[in-house]
Every structure is written in structure tokens, then in C-alpha cells.
Scaffold this motif. Structure first.
Motif, PDB file in Angstrom:
ATOM      1  N   HIS A  86      17.361  -3.796  -3.314  1.00 54.57           N
ATOM      2  CA  HIS A  86      17.198  -2.973  -4.503  1.00 54.57           C
ATOM      3  C   HIS A  86      17.875  -3.669  -5.683  1.00 54.57           C
ATOM      4  N   GLY A  87      17.285  -3.558  -6.842  1.00 50.88           N
ATOM      5  CA  GLY A  87      17.832  -4.227  -8.016  1.00 50.88           C
ATOM      6  C   GLY A  87      19.245  -3.801  -8.361  1.00 50.88           C
ATOM      7  N   ASP A 107       0.856  -1.184   0.000  1.00 49.69           N
ATOM      8  CA  ASP A 107       0.000   0.000   0.000  1.00 49.69           C
ATOM      9  C   ASP A 107       0.893   1.235   0.000  1.00 49.69           C
ATOM     10  N   GLY A 108       1.307   1.645  -1.153  1.00 42.39           N
ATOM     11  CA  GLY A 108       2.097   2.852  -1.350  1.00 42.39           C
ATOM     12  C   GLY A 108       3.069   3.238  -0.262  1.00 42.39           C
ATOM     13  N   PRO A 109       4.350   2.931  -0.426  1.00 41.46           N
ATOM     14  CA  PRO A 109       5.328   3.383   0.556  1.00 41.46           C
ATOM     15  C   PRO A 109       5.364   4.904   0.609  1.00 41.46           C
ATOM     16  N   ALA A 110       5.399   5.452   1.805  1.00 38.17           N
ATOM     17  CA  ALA A 110       5.424   6.900   1.990  1.00 38.17           C
ATOM     18  C   ALA A 110       6.777   7.320   2.547  1.00 38.17           C
ATOM     19  N   LEU A 123      14.739   2.539   2.955  1.00 42.13           N
ATOM     20  CA  LEU A 123      14.561   2.263   1.527  1.00 42.13           C
ATOM     21  C   LEU A 123      14.681   3.581   0.768  1.00 42.13           C
ATOM     22  N   GLY A 124      15.828   4.230   0.890  1.00 46.86           N
ATOM     23  CA  GLY A 124      16.010   5.554   0.315  1.00 46.86           C
ATOM     24  C   GLY A 124      16.204   5.572  -1.187  1.00 46.86           C
ATOM     25  N   ARG A 125      16.671   4.492  -1.755  1.00 48.84           N
ATOM     26  CA  ARG A 125      16.971   4.454  -3.196  1.00 48.84           C
ATOM     27  C   ARG A 125      15.669   4.261  -3.982  1.00 48.84           C
ATOM     28  N   VAL A 126      15.478   5.093  -5.003  1.00 49.63           N
ATOM     29  CA  VAL A 126      14.303   4.941  -5.866  1.00 49.63           C
ATOM     30  C   VAL A 126      14.550   3.810  -6.848  1.00 49.63           C
ATOM     31  N   GLY A 127      13.484   3.282  -7.402  1.00 46.91           N
ATOM     32  CA  GLY A 127      13.603   2.222  -8.396  1.00 46.91           C
ATOM     33  C   GLY A 127      13.000   0.922  -7.921  1.00 46.91           C
ATOM     34  N   LEU A 128      13.359  -0.156  -8.587  1.00 46.55           N
ATOM     35  CA  LEU A 128      12.761  -1.461  -8.359  1.00 46.55           C
ATOM     36  C   LEU A 128      13.368  -2.166  -7.152  1.00 46.55           C
ATOM     37  N   TRP A 129      12.519  -2.568  -6.215  1.00 47.08           N
ATOM     38  CA  TRP A 129      12.914  -3.312  -5.017  1.00 47.08           C
ATOM     39  C   TRP A 129      12.238  -4.675  -5.043  1.00 47.08           C
ATOM     40  N   GLU A 130      12.943  -5.689  -4.581  1.00 43.60           N
ATOM     41  CA  GLU A 130      12.360  -7.011  -4.377  1.00 43.60           C
ATOM     42  C   GLU A 130      12.081  -7.154  -2.888  1.00 43.60           C
ATOM     43  N   GLU A 171       7.644  -7.353  -6.235  1.00 42.40           N
ATOM     44  CA  GLU A 171       8.515  -6.332  -6.783  1.00 42.40           C
ATOM     45  C   GLU A 171       7.736  -5.036  -6.762  1.00 42.40           C
ATOM     46  N   VAL A 172       8.357  -4.004  -6.218  1.00 41.08           N
ATOM     47  CA  VAL A 172       7.695  -2.713  -6.128  1.00 41.08           C
ATOM     48  C   VAL A 172       8.652  -1.642  -6.625  1.00 41.08           C
ATOM     49  N   ASP A 173       8.105  -0.726  -7.414  1.00 37.91           N
ATOM     50  CA  ASP A 173       8.885   0.366  -7.966  1.00 37.91           C
ATOM     51  C   ASP A 173       8.670   1.585  -7.080  1.00 37.91           C
ATOM     52  N   LEU A 174       9.697   1.992  -6.344  1.00 40.72           N
ATOM     53  CA  LEU A 174       9.579   3.133  -5.445  1.00 40.72           C
ATOM     54  C   LEU A 174       9.893   4.422  -6.200  1.00 40.72           C
TER      55      LEU A 174
END
Length: 162
Positions: free
Chosen positions: A105-106, A71-74, A131-138, A155-158
Motif C-alpha cells: 500500500h502506498g 478484475d475488481g477486487p471483491a 488487502l484491508g486498507r483502501v487506497g492505492l496499492w502497487e 497500481e490499483v485503487d481499492l
């Protein structure tokens, strides 16, 4: 130089070539293992030997009928607030579970973030994680409620924070 003296040059050259090759391989191995984007699955051999257990867990997941969704990481201080929703096969919330997450992170697979997500009600579990890095996380999730164990990989894209 005598012919007997020249007879030792080719074995010496061969030994030198082998030593340089081995030294180069060791140097490349050291450089590769220092790179945070390079990762080897931890305990991969043990996991391969326990393939039957992995398949049994997949069967248990299907029998439970649970599903997890992010549910949407904030944004949060030092990282993000990760919220995971856990529902049963009828869409109802699954509360009272102990949920853990292993996130990678990928682009930095060697840097693994572990966390315990606390239940907040209505099948939601949350934690503030780095989880500071943007992009794809597993995300590798594990929920335990009594004897019931559920696992799922997401897999979520932050996106970038505000």
C-alpha cells in the motif's frame, strides 16, 4: 580558573556538540525505520547491479505480449479476493501459469503482502489476501509458464468495501 584550564573548554564543547549531533541522527534513524510508511526497496543494490537482467525481462515481456489487469477486487473475510486476468497479445486467455503477487500500500510501503494466485480458468488467477486498507496499492506480478516468465507492475485503487 587558570588560562590552561580554560584551554580545554572549547575542545570539550566541540566534542559535546558532535556527540549530541550523532546521537540525534541515530535517534531520527531509529524513529524513521519504525514507521510503516517508510520503506527501502529490498536488495536495491543487487537490483541495481542486475539492471541488464531487468532490461532483458522487459524485453521478454514485450516479446511474449502478455498483459495483466485486475478484475475488481471483491471483499473477502480478512481482506479482499484479488482477481487478475492474464491475456496474450491477441486478447486470448493465458492459462496454466504460476502467478505470484507482491502487494504494498502506498501509505504503508514497509508492509508487504505476498500471495500465490490460483488459476480459475479463462486466464483468471485469484487469491484472498489481507488487502484491508483502501487506497492505492502497487502490485508486482510474476507469471511463470514453463520457460516463459512474465512480470508486470500495476497500481490499483481499492475502494472501501460494503
Amino acid at each position: 580558573m587558570t588560562s590552561a584550564g580554560r584551554g580545554w573548554l572549547w575542545p570539550l564543547g566541540l566534542a559535546l556538540a558532535l556527540a549530541l549531533s550523532a546521537g540525534g541522527n541515530v535517534a531520527f534513524m531509529v524513529l524513521a525505520s519504525r514507521d510503516a510508511s517508510f520503506a527501502v526497496e529490498p536488495d536495491y543494490y543487487r537490483k541495481a547491479l542486475e539492471w541488464d537482467r531487468t532490461m532483458a525481462q522487459a524485453s521478454a515481456n514485450r516479446a511474449l505480449g502478455w498483459m495483466a489487469a485486475v478484475d475488481g477486487p471483491a471483499p473477502a473475510p480478512g481482506g479482499r479476493r484479488l482477481v487478475v486476468r492474464l491475456i496474450d497479445r491477441d486478447g486470448g486467455p493465458v492459462d496454466g501459469a504460476r502467478m505470484t503477487v507482491e502487494a504494498r500500500h502506498g501509505a504503508r510501503a514497509a508492509e508487504v503482502v505476498h500471495g500465490l494466485l490460483a488459476g480459475t480458468g479463462q486466464g483468471r488467477y485469484a487469491a484472498e489476501l489481507p488487502l484491508g486498507r483502501v487506497g492505492l496499492w502497487e502490485l508486482r506480478l510474476r507469471a511463470e509458464r514453463g520457460a516463459q516468465v512474465f512480470t508486470q507492475r500495476l497500481e490499483v485503487d481499492l475502494p472501501p468495501g460494503p
